[in-house]
Design a protein around this motif. Structure first.
Motif, mmCIF file in Angstrom:
data_model
loop_
_atom_site.group_PDB
_atom_site.id
_atom_site.type_symbol
_atom_site.label_atom_id
_atom_site.label_comp_id
_atom_site.label_asym_id
_atom_site.label_seq_id
_atom_site.Cartn_x
_atom_site.Cartn_y
_atom_site.Cartn_z
ATOM 1 N N THR A 170 0.834 -1.206 0.000
ATOM 2 C CA THR A 170 0.000 0.000 0.000
ATOM 3 C C THR A 170 0.867 1.253 0.000
ATOM 4 O O THR A 170 0.576 2.219 -0.713
ATOM 5 N N GLU A 171 1.926 1.220 0.766
ATOM 6 C CA GLU A 171 2.846 2.357 0.822
ATOM 7 C C GLU A 171 3.497 2.606 -0.539
ATOM 8 O O GLU A 171 3.655 3.738 -0.967
ATOM 9 N N GLY B 114 0.141 3.042 -3.093
ATOM 10 C CA GLY B 114 -0.662 4.177 -2.663
ATOM 11 C C GLY B 114 -1.963 4.285 -3.415
ATOM 12 O O GLY B 114 -2.643 3.303 -3.667
ATOM 13 N N ASP B 115 -2.282 5.483 -3.802
ATOM 14 C CA ASP B 115 -3.523 5.750 -4.516
ATOM 15 C C ASP B 115 -3.278 5.905 -6.010
ATOM 16 O O ASP B 115 -3.979 6.651 -6.690
ATOM 17 N N SER B 116 -2.291 5.186 -6.538
ATOM 18 C CA SER B 116 -1.944 5.295 -7.961
ATOM 19 C C SER B 116 -3.068 4.840 -8.874
ATOM 20 O O SER B 116 -3.210 5.340 -9.977
ATOM 21 N N LEU B 117 -3.860 3.868 -8.411
ATOM 22 C CA LEU B 117 -4.939 3.337 -9.240
ATOM 23 C C LEU B 117 -6.278 3.565 -8.550
ATOM 24 O O LEU B 117 -6.382 3.448 -7.330
ATOM 25 N N SER B 118 -7.285 3.828 -9.369
ATOM 26 C CA SER B 118 -8.643 3.978 -8.828
ATOM 27 C C SER B 118 -9.196 2.588 -8.497
ATOM 28 O O SER B 118 -8.625 1.565 -8.882
ATOM 29 N N THR B 119 -10.331 2.556 -7.838
ATOM 30 C CA THR B 119 -10.978 1.286 -7.510
ATOM 31 C C THR B 119 -11.310 0.516 -8.776
ATOM 32 O O THR B 119 -11.088 -0.699 -8.852
ATOM 33 N N GLU C 84 -9.778 0.761 -11.677
ATOM 34 C CA GLU C 84 -8.515 0.290 -12.267
ATOM 35 C C GLU C 84 -7.966 -0.921 -11.506
ATOM 36 O O GLU C 84 -7.455 -1.862 -12.112
ATOM 37 N N LEU C 85 -8.088 -0.901 -10.179
ATOM 38 C CA LEU C 85 -7.647 -2.055 -9.389
ATOM 39 C C LEU C 85 -8.482 -3.295 -9.720
ATOM 40 O O LEU C 85 -7.944 -4.393 -9.851
#
Length: 123
Positions: free
Chosen positions: A97-98, A101-106, A108-109
């Protein structure tokens, strides 16, 4: 992957041992045939066999003769193995997660999970 492996949070098990335990934890009854386990990890068959033997010596997995094929082996994650896997998994997820992070949207994940599942299944 190299960065995540380099920051692997456990001194109790290696990244490759974790990978084997991860695959076993996802299997029904925490059990896989050795040949099926080999298909899901990025190690050679002899390396997986030696790794499984080391995990068995430490009480994290058990090896059984496959009742459907006496030449094969079933590898089963023990309760102690699952507890160790679970503890390390929580730490490992924090590292991932570190890094990601928030590189991908839900969405996209979700798409990435689907693509990875297709690749792993060979579709």
């Amino acid at each position: 992957m190299r960065s995540i492996a380099a920051d692997f949070p456990s001194r109790d098990i290696s990244f490759n041992e974790y990978d084997v335990m991860f695959n076993l934890s996802r299997a029904p009854e925490w059990r896989l045939r050795l040949r099926d386990l080999n298909r899901n990890v990025l190690l050679t068959q002899p390396s997986v066999s030696r790794l499984v033997d080391r995990l068995a010596l430490r009480g994290y997995v058990q090896k059984h003769i496959d009742p459907a094929d006496g030449r094969g082996a079933l590898i089963e994650l023990t309760d102690a193995g699952f507890e160790l896997f679970r503890r390390v998994a929580l730490q490992h997820m924090a590292t991932i997660t570190e890094r990601i992070g928030d590189s991908l949207s839900t969405d996209e994940l979700t798409q990435l999970i689907g693509l990875c599942d297709r690749l792993r299944a060979g579709d």
